[in-house]
Design an enzyme around this catalytic site. Sequence first.
Site, PDB file in Angstrom:
ATOM      1  N   ALA A 177       0.820  -1.207   0.000  1.00 62.77           N
ATOM      2  CA  ALA A 177       0.000   0.000   0.000  1.00 62.77           C
ATOM      3  C   ALA A 177       0.855   1.258   0.000  1.00 62.77           C
ATOM      4  O   ALA A 177       0.677   2.157  -0.836  1.00 62.77           O
ATOM      5  CB  ALA A 177      -0.946  -0.014   1.199  1.00 62.77           C
TER       6      ALA A 177
ATOM      7  N   LYS B  15       4.963   9.652  16.112  1.00 56.64           N
ATOM      8  CA  LYS B  15       4.059   8.782  15.357  1.00 56.64           C
ATOM      9  C   LYS B  15       3.595   7.593  16.203  1.00 56.64           C
ATOM     10  O   LYS B  15       2.466   7.110  16.045  1.00 56.64           O
ATOM     11  CB  LYS B  15       4.718   8.280  14.071  1.00 56.64           C
ATOM     12  CG  LYS B  15       3.702   7.582  13.171  1.00 56.64           C
ATOM     13  CD  LYS B  15       4.247   7.152  11.839  1.00 56.64           C
ATOM     14  CE  LYS B  15       3.126   6.496  11.029  1.00 56.64           C
ATOM     15  NZ  LYS B  15       3.624   5.875   9.796  1.00 56.64           N
TER      16      LYS B  15
ATOM     17  N   GLU C 149       3.833  -6.275  12.924  1.00 60.47           N
ATOM     18  CA  GLU C 149       5.101  -5.671  13.351  1.00 60.47           C
ATOM     19  C   GLU C 149       5.149  -5.473  14.878  1.00 60.47           C
ATOM     20  O   GLU C 149       5.301  -4.355  15.373  1.00 60.47           O
ATOM     21  CB  GLU C 149       5.304  -4.342  12.623  1.00 60.47           C
ATOM     22  CG  GLU C 149       5.428  -4.509  11.116  1.00 60.47           C
ATOM     23  CD  GLU C 149       5.422  -3.188  10.373  1.00 60.47           C
ATOM     24  OE1 GLU C 149       6.458  -2.826   9.785  1.00 60.47           O
ATOM     25  OE2 GLU C 149       4.386  -2.509  10.388  1.00 60.47           O
TER      26      GLU C 149
END
Length: 313
Positions: free
Chosen positions: A22, A196, A279
Amino acid sequence: MNDLAPMPNLETPRIAIVGSGAVGCYYGGRLARHGQDVHFLLRSDYEAVKAGGLRVKSCDGDFDLPQVNCHRDTVEIGPCDLVIVAMKTTANEALPALIPPLLGPDTMILTLQNGLGSDDFLAECFGTERVLGGLCFVCINRVGPGVIEHFAQGHISLGEHSGPPQPRTRALAEMMKAAGISCGVEENLLTARWKKLVWNVPFNGLSIAAGNKDTAEILADPTLEQRVRELMREIIETAGKLGHEIPLSLIDSMVERTRSMAGYKPSSLVDFLAGREVELDTIWGEPLHRAQITGIEMPRLRALYDELRVRLG
C-alpha cells in the site's frame, strides 16, 4: 556524518521502490504519475501490475498508471539515486541482499517503515550517511493486486538518520511536493518517530487486542477511548524522559483527527486479518525495550504488548 551526506541527482532521479504494498505503491505511484523514473520491486502482484498497471482510488482524486516499471529482482533494476524502503519491518532480514544492487556512490536510502529501529538497521548495513527516515501519516490499504485505496491524509515527514536536515533532505521534500505529496522536514527524526508512536501504539494495538475493531469502533467505546488516551500520555511522557519533547495537546488533536477517518482499519489489523505477520517488535516491543534499559516503566504499553503476544500466538 552530515557534512559527508551524499547529494544524489534529484532533478531527474532514478527511484526504486522496495516493498510495493500500500505505502510503496501509493507514494511511488504519485511520483511516477508526475513523470519520475520509478521502478517497483514486485513479487505477488507482478503479473497483475505488468499486465494492467497500477490503480489508486484516492480521496484526493483517482488515477491509473497503465504502464509501470515492474521488476522481480533488484539486480534487474540496477543502481538508483533514491531507494524507498516501504516493506514491513518483519521482512527486514531480506534487505541486506536486496539493496546492494541498487546502490551507487551517492544513493540515498529512505525508509518509510513504522516503529523504531529500521533507520538504525539500514545505517548499520549500508552506512548512516545514506539513510533518511520518513513518517507517513496516511490512511491507505491495498485492496487487490495493483489496487490501492487512499482514505485520508497523506503527509510525509522527512529526517536524517543521525543529524539535522541537510540540503538533500530539503531537496527530497521539494521533489515530493512537486509530485503532489504533502511533505515536511523534521529537525530530529527520532523525536518524530516517537510522535508517530503516539498514534500507532494505541490504534494499531487496540484494533487487534480489543477484538478486530476499526478506529470508529474504538472511539465509540468510552473505555477504549480512555485507554487510547492513557497510552498516548504514557508514550509522550516516556519520550520526554528520553529527550524527545512532545506536547500533551497532541492527544486531543490526534483523537479528533482519527474521528474524521470514520471506520478505518489500521494496517496492523489488516495484516492480522489477512494472516500476515504483525510488526509486534518495532511498534510495541522496541519502545518498551528502550524505556526499560533506561529504567523507565511503561505499564500500559507492557499490558498491551502482552495482550498482543497472546492474540498473535
